[in-house]
Design a protein around this motif. Sequence first.
Motif, mmCIF file in Angstrom:
data_model
loop_
_atom_site.group_PDB
_atom_site.id
_atom_site.type_symbol
_atom_site.label_atom_id
_atom_site.label_comp_id
_atom_site.label_asym_id
_atom_site.label_seq_id
_atom_site.Cartn_x
_atom_site.Cartn_y
_atom_site.Cartn_z
ATOM 1 N N TYR B 72 0.819 -1.214 0.000
ATOM 2 C CA TYR B 72 0.000 0.000 0.000
ATOM 3 C C TYR B 72 0.852 1.264 0.000
ATOM 4 O O TYR B 72 0.434 2.311 -0.483
ATOM 5 C CB TYR B 72 -0.934 0.008 1.214
ATOM 6 N N THR B 152 -8.322 -6.342 -5.433
ATOM 7 C CA THR B 152 -8.833 -5.622 -4.259
ATOM 8 C C THR B 152 -7.896 -4.490 -3.853
ATOM 9 O O THR B 152 -8.315 -3.333 -3.720
ATOM 10 C CB THR B 152 -8.998 -6.591 -3.072
ATOM 11 N N LEU B 153 -6.637 -4.859 -3.648
ATOM 12 C CA LEU B 153 -5.688 -3.863 -3.166
ATOM 13 C C LEU B 153 -5.442 -2.747 -4.198
ATOM 14 O O LEU B 153 -5.497 -1.566 -3.843
ATOM 15 C CB LEU B 153 -4.367 -4.557 -2.789
ATOM 16 N N ALA B 156 -8.333 -0.330 -4.129
ATOM 17 C CA ALA B 156 -8.319 0.480 -2.909
ATOM 18 C C ALA B 156 -7.230 1.547 -2.991
ATOM 19 O O ALA B 156 -7.440 2.702 -2.601
ATOM 20 C CB ALA B 156 -8.105 -0.409 -1.689
ATOM 21 N N ILE B 228 -10.673 0.186 2.445
ATOM 22 C CA ILE B 228 -10.838 -1.274 2.467
ATOM 23 C C ILE B 228 -12.236 -1.620 2.966
ATOM 24 O O ILE B 228 -12.935 -2.465 2.397
ATOM 25 C CB ILE B 228 -9.792 -1.917 3.416
ATOM 26 N N THR B 232 -14.852 -3.478 0.374
ATOM 27 C CA THR B 232 -15.072 -4.910 0.623
ATOM 28 C C THR B 232 -16.295 -5.150 1.510
ATOM 29 O O THR B 232 -16.498 -6.267 1.982
ATOM 30 C CB THR B 232 -13.844 -5.558 1.296
ATOM 31 N N GLY B 242 -7.668 -7.903 0.833
ATOM 32 C CA GLY B 242 -7.592 -6.473 1.122
ATOM 33 C C GLY B 242 -7.241 -6.182 2.565
ATOM 34 O O GLY B 242 -7.311 -5.035 3.000
#
Lengths: 290, 291
Positions: B72, B152-153, B156, B228, B232, B242
């Motif tokens: 991240y 997912t990541l 985000a 997140i 999600t 995530g």
Amino acid sequence: MTAAQTPAVAARRRNRQRHIAETLFWYVLLLFIAAITILPLAWTLLTSLKGPHDAIFSVPPQLLPQDPTLDNYARVWKQLPVGNFFLNSIVVAIATTTLNVLLTALAAYPFAKMKFRGRDTIFYLLLATFIVPPQLTYIPGFVLARNVFQYYDTLVALVFPNLATVFNIFLLRQAFRGVPNDLIDAAKMDGASELRIWWQILLPVIRPSLATAAIITFVTSWNDFLWPSLMLPTMTNKTLPVGLAALQGMFASDLRATAAGIVMTIIPILILFIILQRQFVRGMTGAVKG
Amino acid sequence: MPKKLNLTPYLFLAPALLVIGVFILYPILAVIYYSFTEYDIVTAPVWIGLKNYQQLWNDEVFWLALRNSFVYLLVTPILIVLCILLAIAVNRKLPGINAFRAIYYVPVISGSIAVGYAWRMLFDTNGLINGALLSLGLIKESIQWLAEPALTLPIAMALTIWLGLGYYMMIFLAGLQNIPEELYDAALIDGCNGIQKHWYVSVPGLRPQITFVAVISALAALEVFNEIYTLTGGLGGILNSGVTMVFYLWKQAFKLQHAGYASAIAMALLVITLLFSIVNIRSLERGTEQE
């Protein structure tokens, strides 16, 4: 037209054409970025106005509602105490902002203008806490709320832990430092107490910085989510972001209602932003000066 | 004459220090203690020594969360580069430029929860992104964006970047406006073109802002939660794809009532933020000294 003028005129025209092309390039670029910025929110707004016969999903996508309606808003309003969410958010943000700015302005003054034992030690200790992840404090904070202060499930729980922030102390210390010492000395000669000097002379002088601190605190409080979501289980006690998360759970498959909820959450702060635009921007950026 | 201790400064400090003591300093000490206990917040904590840390060491989800949090951090360099470019773009006197600046700022004040849910609608299987890609013929069938662990990541992170653009842009813009015009004139005389002039004048001139943005945005990246949570639906993504440090901390403490274990996670997070801030500030300061 003489022969000598022609190249100059041509050059000027070429220059102007280049200038126009350059300006055009910047506008296209700026518009493109604006589109990326606004699209998710504009799409949400349009979705929230769509009636039951408007497609949420279609190929190609339907952007504009055919028969715009406010039904989605009414549906959300009926199912959830949105009015309470509004009021709770406003009460918490105003209370937090007022008290926080007051306490941090009090603390910032001696750091800027007084000599006392332990000043630098305390100040650097405060600065060091800046890197403590707030989420770390939520576990003991939760225990304090339930067992010690007994404010679990009340709005006080959102105000109390945010009464002082290191960031604002730092910001206002910088502001006090900019005030000339003569001003303070003159007041002291007149026999004014430190508290009076602070309130009557210094606070008016640093008003722009106070506005900065207030705006930062207000927006942070308004958009705060994790801590309020832990503290406010009862529906009527929730603030807007926490209420929105609850709405998302209830209307998971109803994108129109979810969109209406999102719009209702954003509108109040957006209006405030439009009114106070200049202060906002100066406020959020003035915090960093080298 | 012996100096009398002047109480005034301490009285001014007292209220704020009390609040910070109770809500930041005390919690650090309490978390250290809780991390050696089994604790569910309701019943009293029970001392279990290093068990939480042993469990942490063998916890695959914890390592995944750690990895995700480090990934991240990529938002920080991306934000710095994009926002400097954006600041340069809006740092010119064009009619209506203030309107553009204001528009870029709207996501910043809208709040990550509201915006996060808006993004969730966009990336919904029946959302605008799929609709647009299908009609452009770029994809054959709808993609389940938010059910795809590998996505997912990145989604985000894109949201975090999108949320921060306007804010960091304004910081760099303020920095640019402090750079004296003469430096740019000198650069032009030295034969710099438009791009070189920014590389040799703007970027060094923005050093303080770059340091600030690097530290602030890296801390924010390590502490990410709202993005997140909204994307999600509070679950952390398929296969924990995530789950970041703070998300895992929250889940252990407040969903599973493992406050002791969550405190051990919090300690790990604290150590990482500490190390990271020191490294960040040190390396950036060294960069300044070499000037």
